[in-house]
Enzyme design. Structure first.
Site, short mmCIF file in Angstrom:
data_model
loop_
_atom_site.label_atom_id
_atom_site.label_comp_id
_atom_site.label_asym_id
_atom_site.label_seq_id
_atom_site.Cartn_x
_atom_site.Cartn_y
_atom_site.Cartn_z
N ASN A 307 0.83 -1.21 0.00
CA ASN A 307 0.00 0.00 0.00
C ASN A 307 0.86 1.26 0.00
OD1 ASN A 307 -2.31 -1.62 0.18
ND2 ASN A 307 -2.25 -1.61 2.43
N VAL A 308 0.25 2.36 -0.47
CA VAL A 308 0.87 3.68 -0.42
C VAL A 308 0.03 4.57 0.49
CG1 VAL A 308 1.61 5.69 -1.74
CG2 VAL A 308 1.83 3.42 -2.74
N ASP A 426 7.59 -2.08 -15.91
CA ASP A 426 6.20 -1.96 -15.48
C ASP A 426 5.64 -0.58 -15.81
OD1 ASP A 426 3.87 -3.04 -14.46
OD2 ASP A 426 4.33 -2.53 -12.39
#
Length: 619
Positions: A307-308, A426
């Site tokens: 998570n951020v 990515d």
């Protein structure tokens, strides 16, 4: 009188014949191409007649270049050249006329790429530095695949960078073949079996040993490859086990505050990185304090890595805290790798790293690995394109163009400015962050790989996001900087169209369609502007700009690696008036319906005949 008349008639007819022969000799000349040289390289099958014809022409062109400094024969030799070639081909193909059966035009064999007909013309178009690179990579070609690959990549760069002119439909002496003709005719030490196989895909027929020696060579390569793979796997397991033992020993020897960033196995490597940068090492308590105890309410992003969180430091600075999911002690090296990658680059279009934290938190949670960046206020490009319509409408054409060029600059810096080069792996909309001025920042280097210039990686563990991953990487684990180019092309088409990388086929409900395949169909139908998002404001008055960007996206996302340009070339196309190179036909889609695959492989169908669809989906 009668005898005199017949004598006069005889002299008249003789004079006509002589004059006609002389006139014919003026308008037609012998062909300087020696097609007997292809006798050593007979076709392996009788199905690819036209492709073999092209390869034969290009091979003989290289001998012409070597002996006369000419790429093509003179125009008055076109007819005789086709006649000579047809005679040689008749030994392999019955009743085959390349002009009629392949749709070639007689003048094409004498028409050069971009009007380049001589060696001097070619060397005036391609800079000496690029030619030096060809001499370095293509001088000594062997049956070593790495040597051939290095040469062909270099030749592809020349075609993409300097031979961008239109061939006007001529696929006989087109720009694609010129670099290989140059390499064989001027650069290679000898035009032998290995160099011909590498440059023109023609295999020699050695008397008495051809078939068996080829089979033995293939078996040898396969067996050797198996031994290398097994041996490499065993060595890898041994090294991994030894590293784990060392890591456990270090952890046992460590003492002090385990709640601080000094308490992790990667501390030595991270401290080395920190000593050469301005990175800040935060304690885990500082991280918790800035994010309300890593509260769920502070989460602003989620991903496979973790998570951020939004955070605020005591000085009022807003930060983005990325907390990794992998909490075992085996993830220290991966984490240190990402920190090293981000810390090693500095560019306006790359998200900088402010600091990091590695800690042993309390109560069964395990290791904490955290990176800290400045908060980019406007969120990600994904939020604007696919979040809500209001944000999407704010992306006017000048803003989208700014984002496109900024992304290209950032990725080009990773490939060509960073030392060593970095492959991101990515590239996608959620990894492009936007600041207050809509300046894009390429983010999330968790999957990035350092790459020595020109190197190709072969990986058994493919990483990336569905829809953005290049076919050669997804299917074979072959990773190059052009894998990022493919992802960028898909992302550029998303930016222009407002559609996601994989869309639903409106003609066949429930069937998926690659965005790049759909855009290519629109371009082929003369409907390139239909790709453009209809909610874009402030469109340019010159609509060719829009079509140019659509074509750049399609070119970058071409399924065949060698057709994609380098990022520096992409950036040059965007920032100048250079025209987009001719885009070759694409193989059938990687996610084609099974009926499409069957049609394409049926000789009687109207499909392209490619059999490159390696992933299919049953209808």
């Amino acid at each position: 009188m009668t005898m005199s008349f017949f004598l006069l008639l005889h002299f008249f007819l003789t004079a006509v014949v002589v004059f006609s022969d002389q006139l014919l000799s003026v308008t037609t000349s012998n062909c300087p191409l020696n097609f007997s040289t292809i006798q050593k390289f007979p076709p392996k099958t009788t199905t690819d007649k036209c492709q073999y014809t092209l390869q034969a022409i290009h091979l003989t062109q290289s001998f012409l270049l070597k002996t006369s400094s000419l790429f093509v024969p003179p125009s008055n030799a076109s007819t005789s050249c086709w006649q000579d070639l047809t005679t040689v081909l008749s030994q392999h193909f019955q009743s085959f006329d390349p002009l009629l059966d392949c749709g070639f035009s007689t003048p094409w064999i004498s028409q050069g790429c971009m009007n380049i007909t001589t060696l001097k013309d070619f060397e005036s178009v391609v800079p000496s530095s690029a030619l030096d690179d060809v001499r370095d990579k293509c001088y000594q070609l062997s049956n070593n695949s790495a040597t051939c690959s290095s040469c062909t990549v270099t030749l592809g760069n020349i075609k993409a960078g300097y031979l961008n002119g239109s061939d006007k439909g001529n696929n006989v002496t087109d720009c694609t073949s010129y670099p290989a003709v140059y390499a064989a005719g001027v650069v290679t030490a000898t035009v032998d079996d290995d160099s011909v196989l590498c440059l023109f895909a023609l295999d020699s027929a050695t008397v008495g040993t051809g078939s068996s020696s080829s089979i033995q060579w293939v078996i040898g390569v396969v067996v050797g490859g198996v031994f290398l793979l097994v041996g490499g796997a065993l060595i890898g397991l041994w090294r991994r086990k030894r590293k784990r033992k060392r890591r456990r020993r270090r952890m046992r020897e460590m003492s002090g505050d385990r709640n601080d960033c000094k308490g992790a196995g990667s501390v030595a490597q991270l401290e080395t990185i920190q000593s050469h940068t301005t990175l800040v090492r935060y304690t885990f308590d500082e991280i918790k304090s800035s994010t309300n105890g890593l509260s769920v309410r502070n989460i602003i992003g989620r991903g496979g890595y973790g998570n951020v969180y939004r955070g605020i430091l005591p000085d009022g600075s807003e930060i983005a805290v990325k907390r990794f999911k992998n909490l075992s002690d085996g993830g220290d090296e991966d984490f240190a790798h990402e920190v090293e990658v981000i810390a090693s680059v500095c560019h306006i279009n790359l998200l900088p790293l402010r600091g990091y934290c590695v800690a042993k938190s309390q109560r069964f949670v395990g290791h904490e690995r955290i990176t800290v960046c400045d908060l980019v206020t406007k969120g990600s490009l994904h939020d604007h394109l696919f979040g809500d319509d209001e944000k999407r409408r704010k992306l006017s054409w000048p803003i989208r163009q700014k984002i496109a060029i900024g992304m290209a600059r950032g990725i080009a810096y990773l490939h060509h400015g960073a030392q060593p080069a970095i492959i991101h792996r990515d590239i996608k909309a959620s990894n492009i962050l936007l600041d207050d001025e809509f300046e894009p920042k390429v983010a999330d280097f968790g999957l990035a790989k350092f790459s020595p210039e020109g190197a190709t990686h072969l990986s058994t563990r493919v990483a990336g996001t569905l829809g953005y991953v290049a076919p050669e990487y997804a299917l074979f684990g072959k990773l190059t900087d052009r894998s990022d180019v493919y992802s960028f092309g898909v992302l550029l088409l998303e930016l222009i169209s407002g559609k996601k990388a994989i869309v639903e086929n409106t003609n066949t409900k429930g069937e998926a369609l690659m965005l790049s395949d759909w855009a290519w169909e629109m371009v082929k139908e003369g409907r390139a502007l239909d790709v453009v998002d209809n909610c874009i404001s402030e469109l340019p008055t010159e609509k060719m700009v829009l079509e140019k960007y659509v074509r750049i996206g399609i070119l970058c996302s071409h399924p065949q690696l060698q057709e994609r340009p380098l990022m520096l070339q992409v950036l040059k196309l965007m920032e100048t008036d250079l025209k987009v190179p001719i885009i070759r036909e694409r193989p059938i889609s990687l996610i084609s319906n099974i009926n499409v695959i069957e049609r394409s492989s049926n000789p009687g169908s109207s499909g392209s005949g490619h059999s490159s669809s390696l992933i299919s989906k049953e209808s």
